[in-house]
Motif scaffolding. Structure first.
Motif, short mmCIF file in Angstrom:
data_model
loop_
_atom_site.label_atom_id
_atom_site.label_comp_id
_atom_site.label_asym_id
_atom_site.label_seq_id
_atom_site.Cartn_x
_atom_site.Cartn_y
_atom_site.Cartn_z
N ASP A 88 -67.16 -80.43 109.16
CA ASP A 88 -66.52 -80.02 110.40
C ASP A 88 -65.29 -79.15 110.15
O ASP A 88 -65.03 -78.19 110.89
N LEU A 89 -64.54 -79.49 109.12
CA LEU A 89 -63.36 -78.69 108.81
C LEU A 89 -63.74 -77.31 108.28
O LEU A 89 -63.08 -76.31 108.58
N TYR A 90 -64.81 -77.24 107.48
CA TYR A 90 -65.26 -75.94 106.99
C TYR A 90 -65.74 -75.04 108.14
O TYR A 90 -65.54 -73.83 108.13
N ARG A 91 -66.37 -75.66 109.11
CA ARG A 91 -66.90 -74.87 110.23
C ARG A 91 -65.81 -74.20 111.06
O ARG A 91 -66.09 -73.23 111.77
N THR A 92 -64.59 -74.70 110.99
CA THR A 92 -63.52 -74.05 111.74
C THR A 92 -63.21 -72.66 111.19
O THR A 92 -62.67 -71.81 111.90
N GLY A 93 -63.52 -72.42 109.91
CA GLY A 93 -63.24 -71.13 109.29
C GLY A 93 -61.81 -70.97 108.86
O GLY A 93 -61.43 -69.89 108.38
N PHE A 94 -60.99 -72.02 109.00
CA PHE A 94 -59.56 -71.90 108.68
C PHE A 94 -59.27 -72.20 107.21
O PHE A 94 -58.18 -71.88 106.72
N PHE A 95 -60.20 -72.85 106.51
CA PHE A 95 -59.89 -73.38 105.18
C PHE A 95 -60.87 -72.87 104.14
O PHE A 95 -62.08 -72.73 104.39
N SER A 96 -60.31 -72.59 102.95
CA SER A 96 -61.16 -72.17 101.83
C SER A 96 -61.46 -73.33 100.88
O SER A 96 -62.37 -73.25 100.05
N ASP A 97 -60.68 -74.43 100.95
CA ASP A 97 -60.91 -75.59 100.09
C ASP A 97 -60.47 -76.84 100.84
O ASP A 97 -59.42 -76.84 101.51
N ILE A 98 -61.29 -77.90 100.74
CA ILE A 98 -61.01 -79.16 101.45
C ILE A 98 -61.33 -80.32 100.49
O ILE A 98 -62.42 -80.36 99.90
N GLN A 99 -60.42 -81.27 100.34
CA GLN A 99 -60.64 -82.45 99.51
C GLN A 99 -60.18 -83.70 100.26
O GLN A 99 -59.18 -83.67 100.99
N LEU A 100 -60.95 -84.79 100.07
CA LEU A 100 -60.61 -86.09 100.66
C LEU A 100 -60.25 -87.05 99.54
O LEU A 100 -60.93 -87.11 98.50
N ALA A 101 -59.22 -87.84 99.76
CA ALA A 101 -58.80 -88.84 98.77
C ALA A 101 -58.29 -90.08 99.49
O ALA A 101 -57.95 -90.03 100.68
N ARG A 102 -58.21 -91.20 98.74
CA ARG A 102 -57.76 -92.47 99.31
C ARG A 102 -56.53 -92.95 98.57
O ARG A 102 -56.51 -92.98 97.34
N GLU A 103 -55.51 -93.26 99.32
CA GLU A 103 -54.32 -93.93 98.77
C GLU A 103 -54.13 -95.22 99.54
O GLU A 103 -53.66 -95.20 100.68
N ASN A 104 -54.55 -96.34 98.87
CA ASN A 104 -54.58 -97.64 99.55
C ASN A 104 -55.46 -97.52 100.79
O ASN A 104 -56.65 -97.22 100.67
N ASP A 105 -54.91 -97.76 101.97
CA ASP A 105 -55.73 -97.61 103.19
C ASP A 105 -55.44 -96.30 103.93
O ASP A 105 -55.73 -96.17 105.11
N THR A 106 -54.86 -95.30 103.21
CA THR A 106 -54.55 -93.99 103.83
C THR A 106 -55.57 -92.95 103.39
O THR A 106 -55.84 -92.83 102.18
N LEU A 107 -56.12 -92.24 104.34
CA LEU A 107 -57.02 -91.14 104.05
C LEU A 107 -56.18 -89.88 103.89
O LEU A 107 -55.48 -89.45 104.82
N VAL A 108 -56.26 -89.24 102.73
CA VAL A 108 -55.49 -88.03 102.43
C VAL A 108 -56.45 -86.83 102.47
O VAL A 108 -57.41 -86.80 101.69
N ILE A 109 -56.14 -85.92 103.35
CA ILE A 109 -56.94 -84.69 103.47
C ILE A 109 -56.11 -83.54 102.92
O ILE A 109 -55.07 -83.19 103.48
N THR A 110 -56.56 -82.96 101.81
CA THR A 110 -55.85 -81.84 101.18
C THR A 110 -56.64 -80.56 101.45
O THR A 110 -57.84 -80.48 101.12
N VAL A 111 -55.96 -79.58 102.04
CA VAL A 111 -56.65 -78.34 102.44
C VAL A 111 -55.93 -77.14 101.84
O VAL A 111 -54.74 -77.21 101.49
N GLN A 112 -56.67 -76.09 101.70
CA GLN A 112 -56.11 -74.78 101.34
C GLN A 112 -56.51 -73.79 102.44
O GLN A 112 -57.69 -73.50 102.62
#
Length: 809
Positions: free
Chosen positions: A63-87
């Protein structure tokens, strides 16, 4: 493909980053620069408290790629926090295009913006690649096969890029060979007569005709098909077309393979369906006849004729379908015109839009289609033309909208785009006869939105000073009767205008009424009073033309219009005298004008007949008649041939007769090479200040203004009572100029001025030919003539170059 592989890799890696399911306690987004976290949260399918699974994680990345705003997207977990790292993708800071001559930036920039290549948009490499491919395709279609499109990306601060599109157009490919193969009934020259594509460079005015474009070729193939179908070849076909290009991409070779087939004739013409009108009436509109050769253009014209006459009596949506029945055994075809008139409709309402200043009544009185009446296409077309010719609107569009819930009613919407109808001008102009022209004018053609015209102007030149005030109400009555008034004051130096050695001061006032007879014909009546002061300056008359100091005594009665009185106290100087002339005149004009354009017509005609009379009580009693005629024929799509004729005649009906001769001397000629057609010594017929004069930039071109016709003893033109001018023009387009107010024409002018009808002599007619350029420039009309005389006499004042520009009042 690279982008798809990258996405799969990211999904795989990201999937391992969140390989275990967990309940989201918080969401954090890292790497944002221009886009807010709130926007990101609106794009993803999860929120705090949801259970994140590997499937939902992959869906989030998609869904994030379909916006066309980002060239790189990564998901990570820190404890119970979802971390979304984008370029973020870079933003476009600038777009520049260079090297493009054939396709202008004004056309390219909106098209680029439509696919996201514009300042402030998010940069997408695929979109830029598509731009390059489309530009190459566009240039190929225009015959530029050597085009090269280079795109460059410059990285800038703050995650921005600058885009440069560099185009090397190269040269347009030229048609080296154009062959038609398979023609037996017609020569290749006949077939290619209407082609736009040619193998030769041609004249300067058509120098681009050998340049190749795909659109031009498509048009030529359609012209070839029409050529055969209009001559009875129903089975004609273009079996193949080969277009090849030379290795250097400069030469095009075109071959069209055709099959002619047999010639078909019309065996019968049948009318079926609901005819509405009498069959005999409809058959008069059909262009094809029994026994004649089949012609597609004649059939199409017949359909248009029948549809038009039905639309004019309310059947706005009539369907006329020509159905041919072909008999290939006899090479005959029966044509059945099937007529379905549809429902007859009438106009419920006429609405005007866009006229913020002009009152509705000004537009409504120009309508020839009325509310509550049956719909008429002819009346609607005429209404649109009348509104357009008001001059108040830049564009006039007409829409017909069916009324919901009915089948027999329509509403008409007239949408206009207003343009300034008033002007305040302070300008300069120049003409060879008047010199520098300074003018100021205030004109309002749509005063207070009422359609009335009010104007005031002042102009001054070397020979003419004029001030005028005018007012016209084009609809003084509801029937279209117009009324106008004018006041005018003029000072005119006849000597500097090549007319005679005197000047005039004129004051005039008048009123006129106009009566429409038909849509094309108009009758005008006017009455005016005029006072003219004629000023005769002092002059020397030398006895010996080679010795200006040898003055002679000349006595001429002071009460004669061109007379010069002697002042005994000035030792040979001749003093000025003054004469005042008062004229009361009535005039009437009948005109019929069906030209398709006011400035540069190509079709139609203008006929105007004017008569005026100075009534008893005037200083001189006379009458004048004049006729002006113009006729235009189109030649092809961009050329026109025209004929013009002007005939003017006048005479006095009082008993005035004045000797213009010099009493004390024989006639002398101040110009030694002047060959006079006729020396006028008697002022009879029209008074001298009402004479007709010939020659000039808009008259008999190639001869000096007002220089033709009878002369006095000093070789000065004094004009005459009879004038004839005839001419012809061939107007053709100017290369690379599309403005409707500009034209170039080859002309031939013939004419002269004579003392009266009895002295007309065809041997004395002057003639000239040349090229004329007319341009409706912002400062006013510009006319440039390059002419050479065909018939002249010794002493004629000729001019090879004549021009005038600026607004001349």
């Amino acid at each position: 493909m690279k982008r798809l592989c990258l996405l799969l890799i990211v999904l795989f890696v990201s999937g391992h980053a969140v390989g275990e399911s967990f309940r989201i306690g918080d969401i954090r987004v890292e790497g944002l620069q221009r886009i807010s976290e709130g926007n990101v949260f609106s794009f993803i399918p999860v929120e705090v408290g949801d259970q994140l699974t590997p499937a939902i994680g992959r869906s989030t990345i998609r869904d994030l790629y379909r916006t066309g705003f980002f060239s790189d997207i990564q998901l990570a977990r820190e404890n119970d926090t979802l971390v979304i790292t984008v370029q973020e993708r870079p933003a476009i800071a600038s777009v520049t295009i260079t090297g493009n001559r054939q396709i202008k930036n004004d056309d390219l920039m909106p098209a680029l913006a439509g696919i996201g290549i514009a300042e402030g948009e998010i940069f997408d490499q695929l979109s830029l690649d598509r731009v390059s491919q489309e530009l190459v395709r566009q240039y190929f279609g225009r015959g530029y096969y050597g085009v090269d499109v280079d795109t460059r990306i410059s990285e800038l601060a703050r995650n921005r890029v600058g885009l440069s599109i560099i185009i090397d157009e190269g040269d347009q490919a030229r048609i080296r060979h154009l062959n038609v193969v398979g023609n037996e009934s017609f020569s290749e020259d006949e077939l290619r007569e209407d082609f736009e594509s040619h193998t030769t460079r041609g004249l300067f005015f058509w120098r681009g005709r050998n340049q190749y474009t795909s659109e031009k070729l498509s048009g030529d193939l359609e012209a070839l098909r029409s050529f055969y179908l209009d001559r009875g070849f129903i089975d004609f076909a273009i079996e193949s077309t080969q277009v090849s290009i030379s290795p250097d991409k400069q030469d095009i070779f075109i071959t069209a393979n055709i099959r002619e087939g047999e010639v078909f004739t019309v065996s019968d013409v049948v009318l079926t369906g609901e005819l509405i009108l009498a069959e005999s009436t409809l058959r008069q509109l059909i262009m094809v006849q029994d026994g004649g050769r089949f012609s597609r253009s004649d059939i199409e014209q017949s359909v248009d004729n029948i549809s038009a006459i039905l639309a004019n009596i309310g059947y706005a949506f009539a369907n006329v379908n020509p159905v041919p029945r072909i008999d290939r055994d006899t090479n005959e075809v029966e044509i059945n015109f099937s007529i379905d008139p549809g429902q007859r409709v009438y106009v419920r309402r006429i609405e005007f839009q866009g006229n913020t200043q002009t009152k509705d009544e000004v537009l409504r009185r120009e309508m020839r289609q009325f509310e509550g009446g049956w719909f008429s296409q002819a009346a609607l077309d005429r209404s649109r033309l009348r509104i357009q010719r008001l001059g108040f609107f830049e564009n006039v569009n007409v829409e017909t909208n069916p009324v919901d819930g009915t089948e027999d009613q329509i509403d008409i919407v007239i949408s206009v785009e207003e343009q300034p109808s008033g002007s305040f001008q302070v300008g300069l102009g120049y003409s060879q006869i008047q010199g520098l022209i300074a003018s100021i004018s205030v004109e309002q053609d749509n005063f207070l939105g009422s359609g009335r015209r009010v104007g005031f102007s002042v102009s001054r030149s070397r020979i003419l000073t004029q001030a005028s005030l005018n007012y016209t109400n084009p609809f003084y009555t509801d029937d279209g009767v117009s009324r106008g008034f004018f006041l005018r004051y003029t000072e005119f130096d006849q000597g500097r205008a090549n007319i005679s050695s005197f000047s005039t001061s004129q004051a005039a006032a008048g009123v006129n009424y106009g009566f429409p007879i038909t849509e094309l014909s108009f009758l005008r009546f006017g009455a005016s009073a005029q006072r003219v002061d004629i000023n005769l300056p002092a002059v020397f008359v030398p006895e010996d033309p080679e010795d200006p100091d040898s003055n002679i005594v000349v006595r001429v009665p002071a009460d004669r219009p061109l007379g010069i009185s002697l002042d005994e106290d000035q030792d040979g100087f001749l003093s000025s005298s003054e004469r005042r002339v008062t004229t009361f005149r009535f005039d009437t004009t009948f005109s019929r004008d069906n030209r398709n354009h006011f400035l540069n017509p190509t079709r139609g005609s203008l006929n105007r007949l004017t008569a005026e009379i100075a009534v008893p009580g005037s200083s001189r009693e006379f009458y004048k008649l004049s006729y002006r005629g113009r006729k235009y024929w189109p030649i092809g799509r961009r050329m026109a041939f025209s004929l013009r004729g002007d005939v003017s005649y006048g005479d006095a009906y009082d008993s005035y007769d004045s000797d213009l001769g010099l009493e004390a001397v024989e006639p002398v000629r101040l110009a030694g090479n002047c060959q006079l057609d006729e020396i006028v010594t008697i002022d009879q017929g029209l008074p001298f200040y009402e004479h007709f004069f010939g020659g000039g930039v808009s008259d008999i071109r190639g001869f000096d203004d007002n220089s033709l016709g009878p002369k006095d003893q000093f070789c000065r033109s004094v004009g005459g009572d009879f004038k004839v001018v005839f001419g012809t023009e061939l107007a053709f387009p100017i290369p690379f100029v599309e403005a409707s107010g500009t034209r170039l024409a080859w002309f031939v002018d013939v004419g002269n001025v004579f003392r009266d009808v009895d002295t007309f002599d065809s041997d004395l007619l002057r003639a000239s030919t040349g090229i004329s350029l007319t341009w409706q420039a912002p400062i006013g009309p510009i006319i440039i003539n390059l002419a050479t005389p065909l018939r002249e006499r010794d002493g004629d004042d000729t001019q090879a170059l004549q021009f005038t520009f600026g607004q001349v009042f």
